[in-house]
Design a protein around this motif. Structure first.
Motif, PDB file in Angstrom:
ATOM      1  N   ARG A  34     -16.265  62.858  32.217  1.00 18.00           N
ATOM      2  CA  ARG A  34     -16.649  61.623  31.538  1.00 18.00           C
ATOM      3  C   ARG A  34     -16.381  61.729  30.042  1.00 18.00           C
ATOM      4  O   ARG A  34     -15.884  60.784  29.415  1.00 18.00           O
ATOM      5  CB  ARG A  34     -18.129  61.307  31.779  1.00 18.00           C
ATOM      6  CG  ARG A  34     -18.396  60.764  33.153  1.00 18.00           C
ATOM      7  CD  ARG A  34     -19.851  60.402  33.325  1.00 18.00           C
ATOM      8  NE  ARG A  34     -20.096  60.020  34.710  1.00 18.00           N
ATOM      9  CZ  ARG A  34     -21.201  60.278  35.373  1.00 18.00           C
ATOM     10  NH1 ARG A  34     -22.192  60.929  34.786  1.00 18.00           N
ATOM     11  NH2 ARG A  34     -21.339  59.868  36.606  1.00 18.00           N
ATOM     12  N   GLU A  35     -16.750  62.851  29.470  1.00 15.03           N
ATOM     13  CA  GLU A  35     -16.524  63.061  28.029  1.00 15.03           C
ATOM     14  C   GLU A  35     -15.025  63.067  27.726  1.00 15.03           C
ATOM     15  O   GLU A  35     -14.576  62.472  26.743  1.00 15.03           O
ATOM     16  CB  GLU A  35     -17.171  64.368  27.571  1.00 15.03           C
ATOM     17  CG  GLU A  35     -17.061  64.645  26.095  1.00 15.03           C
ATOM     18  CD  GLU A  35     -17.713  63.591  25.217  1.00 15.03           C
ATOM     19  OE1 GLU A  35     -17.236  63.428  24.073  1.00 15.03           O
ATOM     20  OE2 GLU A  35     -18.665  62.915  25.652  1.00 15.03           O
ATOM     21  N   SER A  36     -14.246  63.712  28.569  1.00 16.06           N
ATOM     22  CA  SER A  36     -12.798  63.736  28.390  1.00 16.06           C
ATOM     23  C   SER A  36     -12.221  62.323  28.500  1.00 16.06           C
ATOM     24  O   SER A  36     -11.362  61.926  27.697  1.00 16.06           O
ATOM     25  CB  SER A  36     -12.167  64.652  29.434  1.00 16.06           C
ATOM     26  OG  SER A  36     -10.763  64.647  29.327  1.00 16.06           O
ATOM     27  N   ARG A  38     -13.823  59.536  27.880  1.00 18.61           N
ATOM     28  CA  ARG A  38     -14.270  58.817  26.690  1.00 18.61           C
ATOM     29  C   ARG A  38     -13.376  59.152  25.497  1.00 18.61           C
ATOM     30  O   ARG A  38     -12.938  58.261  24.765  1.00 18.61           O
ATOM     31  CB  ARG A  38     -15.733  59.172  26.375  1.00 18.61           C
ATOM     32  CG  ARG A  38     -16.316  58.366  25.224  1.00 18.61           C
ATOM     33  CD  ARG A  38     -17.733  58.802  24.886  1.00 18.61           C
ATOM     34  NE  ARG A  38     -17.786  60.121  24.282  1.00 18.61           N
ATOM     35  CZ  ARG A  38     -17.496  60.378  23.006  1.00 18.61           C
ATOM     36  NH1 ARG A  38     -17.137  59.412  22.200  1.00 18.61           N
ATOM     37  NH2 ARG A  38     -17.554  61.601  22.529  1.00 18.61           N
ATOM     38  N   ARG A  39     -13.072  60.437  25.308  1.00 19.58           N
ATOM     39  CA  ARG A  39     -12.182  60.838  24.208  1.00 19.58           C
ATOM     40  C   ARG A  39     -10.794  60.234  24.397  1.00 19.58           C
ATOM     41  O   ARG A  39     -10.166  59.771  23.445  1.00 19.58           O
ATOM     42  CB  ARG A  39     -12.094  62.368  24.117  1.00 19.58           C
ATOM     43  CG  ARG A  39     -13.324  63.042  23.563  1.00 19.58           C
ATOM     44  CD  ARG A  39     -13.089  64.513  23.243  1.00 19.58           C
ATOM     45  NE  ARG A  39     -12.511  65.257  24.350  1.00 19.58           N
ATOM     46  CZ  ARG A  39     -13.195  65.985  25.233  1.00 19.58           C
ATOM     47  NH1 ARG A  39     -14.512  66.061  25.136  1.00 19.58           N
ATOM     48  NH2 ARG A  39     -12.588  66.612  26.198  1.00 19.58           N
ATOM     49  N   SER A  40     -10.319  60.210  25.627  1.00 19.85           N
ATOM     50  CA  SER A  40      -9.013  59.626  25.920  1.00 19.85           C
ATOM     51  C   SER A  40      -9.006  58.130  25.591  1.00 19.85           C
ATOM     52  O   SER A  40      -8.046  57.619  25.000  1.00 19.85           O
ATOM     53  CB  SER A  40      -8.663  59.845  27.385  1.00 19.85           C
ATOM     54  OG  SER A  40      -7.440  59.234  27.706  1.00 19.85           O
ATOM     55  N   ARG A  41     -10.065  57.412  25.958  1.00 14.82           N
ATOM     56  CA  ARG A  41     -10.155  55.984  25.633  1.00 14.82           C
ATOM     57  C   ARG A  41     -10.190  55.778  24.124  1.00 14.82           C
ATOM     58  O   ARG A  41      -9.574  54.851  23.599  1.00 14.82           O
ATOM     59  CB  ARG A  41     -11.397  55.362  26.281  1.00 14.82           C
ATOM     60  CG  ARG A  41     -11.254  55.108  27.776  1.00 14.82           C
ATOM     61  CD  ARG A  41     -12.404  54.273  28.310  1.00 14.82           C
ATOM     62  NE  ARG A  41     -13.708  54.855  28.072  1.00 14.82           N
ATOM     63  CZ  ARG A  41     -14.329  55.731  28.847  1.00 14.82           C
ATOM     64  NH1 ARG A  41     -13.745  56.152  29.967  1.00 14.82           N
ATOM     65  NH2 ARG A  41     -15.516  56.200  28.538  1.00 14.82           N
ATOM     66  N   LEU A  42     -10.933  56.645  23.414  1.00  9.16           N
ATOM     67  CA  LEU A  42     -10.993  56.537  21.954  1.00  9.16           C
ATOM     68  C   LEU A  42      -9.621  56.767  21.323  1.00  9.16           C
ATOM     69  O   LEU A  42      -9.216  56.039  20.406  1.00  9.16           O
ATOM     70  CB  LEU A  42     -12.009  57.523  21.377  1.00  9.16           C
ATOM     71  CG  LEU A  42     -13.483  57.188  21.632  1.00  9.16           C
ATOM     72  CD1 LEU A  42     -14.384  58.325  21.127  1.00  9.16           C
ATOM     73  CD2 LEU A  42     -13.855  55.883  20.960  1.00  9.16           C
ATOM     74  N   GLN A  45      -7.517  53.718  22.032  1.00  4.16           N
ATOM     75  CA  GLN A  45      -7.922  52.604  21.181  1.00  4.16           C
ATOM     76  C   GLN A  45      -7.442  52.810  19.746  1.00  4.16           C
ATOM     77  O   GLN A  45      -6.971  51.878  19.099  1.00  4.16           O
ATOM     78  CB  GLN A  45      -9.446  52.438  21.204  1.00  4.16           C
ATOM     79  CG  GLN A  45      -9.936  51.227  20.433  1.00  4.16           C
ATOM     80  CD  GLN A  45      -9.419  49.913  20.995  1.00  4.16           C
ATOM     81  OE1 GLN A  45      -9.425  49.712  22.203  1.00  4.16           O
ATOM     82  NE2 GLN A  45      -8.963  49.027  20.125  1.00  4.16           N
TER      83      GLN A  45
END
Length: 147
Positions: A34-36, A38-42, A45
């Motif tokens: 999940r953290e990975s 989230r970082r990928s989405r950031l 973006q």
């Protein structure tokens, strides 16, 4: 039997410990994934925002270039029209010069007075014709010469 049930509980306990350990690892892996994500989405973006900024800058630069081209084309059109007028004036002035040269050549020829002698046209006559031609306006317009 007691010993076999003892073995069963001890192995059952270690099976439970093993299951708890596997569950904990699974939860840790899910949290890590999940953290990975989230970082990928950031990152995605951030990249999208940078591309939008770059697009905005390129559009602004393109607008400036188009404005410069427009001004340059207008200047070019004005210069071209002015050149056409100047060419027409050169043509007209050349024609006038040829006419004046013909008149001057004619005026400088000796005139037969009818008594067998020759006279030259007086200076007043020569100068008066020059004044007439010198006072005529030069008329030329950009539409005189076809493109």
């Amino acid at each position: 039997m007691a010993s076999s049930s003892g073995k069963a509980t001890s192995s059952g306990g270690s099976d439970e410990d093993l299951q708890r350990l596997m569950d904990q690892r699974k939860r840790n892996r899910m949290v890590s994934n999940r953290e990975s994500a989230r970082r990928s989405r950031l990152r995605k973006q951030k990249h999208l925002d940078e591309l939008k900024t770059q697009l905005s800058q390129l559009r602004e630069e393109n607008n400036q270039v188009m404005a410069t081209i427009s001004v340059t084309m207008q200047h070019y059109t004005n210069v071209e029209a002015e050149n056409l007028v100047l060419r027409a004036q050169v043509t007209e002035l050349s024609r006038r010069l040829d006419s004046l040269n013909q008149i001057e050549s004619f005026m400088s020829q000796p005139v037969d007075s009818g008594w067998g002698g020759t006279e030259f046209v007086d200076e007043f006559m020569g100068n008066s014709l020059s004044c007439v031609y010198a006072n005529l306006p030069i008329l030329a317009a950009s539409d005189m010469i076809p493109y």
